[in-house]
Write a protein that holds these residues in place. Structure first.
Motif, PDB file in Angstrom:
ATOM      1  N   PRO A  38      46.082   8.819  42.382  1.00  0.00           N
ATOM      2  CA  PRO A  38      47.415   9.327  42.713  1.00  0.00           C
ATOM      3  C   PRO A  38      48.148   9.912  41.508  1.00  0.00           C
ATOM      4  O   PRO A  38      48.104   9.360  40.408  1.00  0.00           O
ATOM      5  CB  PRO A  38      48.145   8.074  43.216  1.00  0.00           C
ATOM      6  CG  PRO A  38      47.061   7.179  43.692  1.00  0.00           C
ATOM      7  CD  PRO A  38      45.891   7.431  42.781  1.00  0.00           C
ATOM      8  N   GLY A  39      48.780  11.068  41.716  1.00  0.00           N
ATOM      9  CA  GLY A  39      49.525  11.745  40.662  1.00  0.00           C
ATOM     10  C   GLY A  39      48.671  12.666  39.811  1.00  0.00           C
ATOM     11  O   GLY A  39      49.190  13.384  38.963  1.00  0.00           O
ATOM     12  N   SER A  40      47.363  12.674  40.037  1.00  0.00           N
ATOM     13  CA  SER A  40      46.465  13.545  39.277  1.00  0.00           C
ATOM     14  C   SER A  40      46.395  14.925  39.913  1.00  0.00           C
ATOM     15  O   SER A  40      46.660  15.091  41.098  1.00  0.00           O
ATOM     16  CB  SER A  40      45.057  12.950  39.226  1.00  0.00           C
ATOM     17  OG  SER A  40      45.053  11.708  38.561  1.00  0.00           O
ATOM     18  N   ILE A  41      46.025  15.904  39.092  1.00  0.00           N
ATOM     19  CA  ILE A  41      45.869  17.278  39.558  1.00  0.00           C
ATOM     20  C   ILE A  41      44.493  17.777  39.140  1.00  0.00           C
ATOM     21  O   ILE A  41      44.034  17.499  38.029  1.00  0.00           O
ATOM     22  CB  ILE A  41      46.931  18.202  38.936  1.00  0.00           C
ATOM     23  CG1 ILE A  41      48.289  17.905  39.529  1.00  0.00           C
ATOM     24  CG2 ILE A  41      46.587  19.666  39.152  1.00  0.00           C
ATOM     25  CD1 ILE A  41      49.385  18.799  39.012  1.00  0.00           C
ATOM     26  N   GLN A  42      43.846  18.502  40.032  1.00  0.00           N
ATOM     27  CA  GLN A  42      42.647  19.248  39.653  1.00  0.00           C
ATOM     28  C   GLN A  42      42.916  20.712  39.944  1.00  0.00           C
ATOM     29  O   GLN A  42      43.681  21.048  40.837  1.00  0.00           O
ATOM     30  CB  GLN A  42      41.412  18.758  40.392  1.00  0.00           C
ATOM     31  CG  GLN A  42      41.398  19.099  41.855  1.00  0.00           C
ATOM     32  CD  GLN A  42      40.060  18.794  42.516  1.00  0.00           C
ATOM     33  OE1 GLN A  42      39.125  18.333  41.895  1.00  0.00           O
ATOM     34  NE2 GLN A  42      39.980  19.062  43.795  1.00  0.00           N
ATOM     35  N   PHE A  43      42.296  21.577  39.154  1.00  0.00           N
ATOM     36  CA  PHE A  43      42.430  23.008  39.410  1.00  0.00           C
ATOM     37  C   PHE A  43      41.062  23.648  39.243  1.00  0.00           C
ATOM     38  O   PHE A  43      40.221  23.169  38.486  1.00  0.00           O
ATOM     39  CB  PHE A  43      43.458  23.662  38.486  1.00  0.00           C
ATOM     40  CG  PHE A  43      43.095  23.604  37.023  1.00  0.00           C
ATOM     41  CD1 PHE A  43      42.450  24.675  36.412  1.00  0.00           C
ATOM     42  CD2 PHE A  43      43.387  22.495  36.271  1.00  0.00           C
ATOM     43  CE1 PHE A  43      42.119  24.625  35.071  1.00  0.00           C
ATOM     44  CE2 PHE A  43      43.066  22.433  34.923  1.00  0.00           C
ATOM     45  CZ  PHE A  43      42.422  23.496  34.327  1.00  0.00           C
ATOM     46  N   MET A  44      40.838  24.718  39.991  1.00  0.00           N
ATOM     47  CA  MET A  44      39.566  25.407  39.915  1.00  0.00           C
ATOM     48  C   MET A  44      39.771  26.893  40.151  1.00  0.00           C
ATOM     49  O   MET A  44      40.504  27.290  41.052  1.00  0.00           O
ATOM     50  CB  MET A  44      38.587  24.848  40.954  1.00  0.00           C
ATOM     51  CG  MET A  44      37.202  25.437  40.836  1.00  0.00           C
ATOM     52  SD  MET A  44      35.935  24.537  41.754  1.00  0.00           S
ATOM     53  CE  MET A  44      36.613  24.530  43.391  1.00  0.00           C
ATOM     54  N   THR A  45      39.138  27.681  39.298  1.00  0.00           N
ATOM     55  CA  THR A  45      39.025  29.111  39.521  1.00  0.00           C
ATOM     56  C   THR A  45      37.616  29.343  40.037  1.00  0.00           C
ATOM     57  O   THR A  45      36.644  29.076  39.326  1.00  0.00           O
ATOM     58  CB  THR A  45      39.239  29.900  38.208  1.00  0.00           C
ATOM     59  OG1 THR A  45      40.569  29.658  37.746  1.00  0.00           O
ATOM     60  CG2 THR A  45      39.030  31.392  38.415  1.00  0.00           C
ATOM     61  N   ALA A  46      37.498  29.777  41.279  1.00  0.00           N
ATOM     62  CA  ALA A  46      36.178  30.022  41.854  1.00  0.00           C
ATOM     63  C   ALA A  46      35.554  31.258  41.224  1.00  0.00           C
ATOM     64  O   ALA A  46      34.348  31.319  41.006  1.00  0.00           O
ATOM     65  CB  ALA A  46      36.275  30.179  43.363  1.00  0.00           C
ATOM     66  N   GLY A  47      36.393  32.244  40.925  1.00  0.00           N
ATOM     67  CA  GLY A  47      35.942  33.431  40.208  1.00  0.00           C
ATOM     68  C   GLY A  47      34.712  34.072  40.809  1.00  0.00           C
ATOM     69  O   GLY A  47      34.674  34.417  41.980  1.00  0.00           O
TER      70      GLY A  47
END
Length: 142
Positions: A38-47
């Motif tokens: 909880p409170g974490s973020i993930q990010f991804m550029t599929a590109g």
């Protein structure tokens, strides 16, 4: 209850995921494998292309997360993944967690999209204010 999104292939998208409750397990074709709480973020550029899966591996705890798919300003970027583990947040204090790589705002997560993401934790009957600049939009999720 969302149990898994397996083997999805996404191209030309940036995604940002905020974990509200439970544990989100991520694995992708770039070799990344991690669990976020909880409170974490993930990010991804599929590109130019990436395969990934997101799962709730718990048999007894549900998972709630908010995932935003955004269109980056440039196509064909190299795939990229990152995360930010949950930090401490006092009730009522806004945290600016995500911003555009092309602006001068310091945030833990930078994406290739003209977007900003803020998070606030509120106690019952507590409110919070945020300024929305002219010409901008805001979406509230709770």
């Amino acid at each position: 209850m969302l149990r898994s999104l397996v083997g999805s292939e996404m191209c030309i998208r940036d995604s940002v995921t905020y974990v509200v409750r439970g544990q989100l397990s991520h694995q992708d074709s770039m070799g990344t494998s991690e669990h976020l709480g909880p409170g974490s973020i993930q990010f991804m550029t599929a590109g130019s292309g990436v395969r990934h899966s997101e799962r709730n591996l718990s048999q007894d705890q549900d998972l709630r997360f908010i995932q935003m798919w955004l269109t980056p300003r440039t196509r064909g970027l190299p795939p990229n993944y990152g995360s930010m583990l949950a930090g401490s947040c006092s009730p009522g204090d806004w945290q600016h967690l995500v911003s555009d790589v092309q602006n001068n705002i310091e945030t833990p997560v930078k994406i290739n999209t003209d977007a900003n993401m803020h998070v606030v934790r509120l106690e019952p009957n507590q409110g919070a204010e945020i300024r929305i600049e002219p010409g901008r939009q805001a979406y509230l999720l709770w």
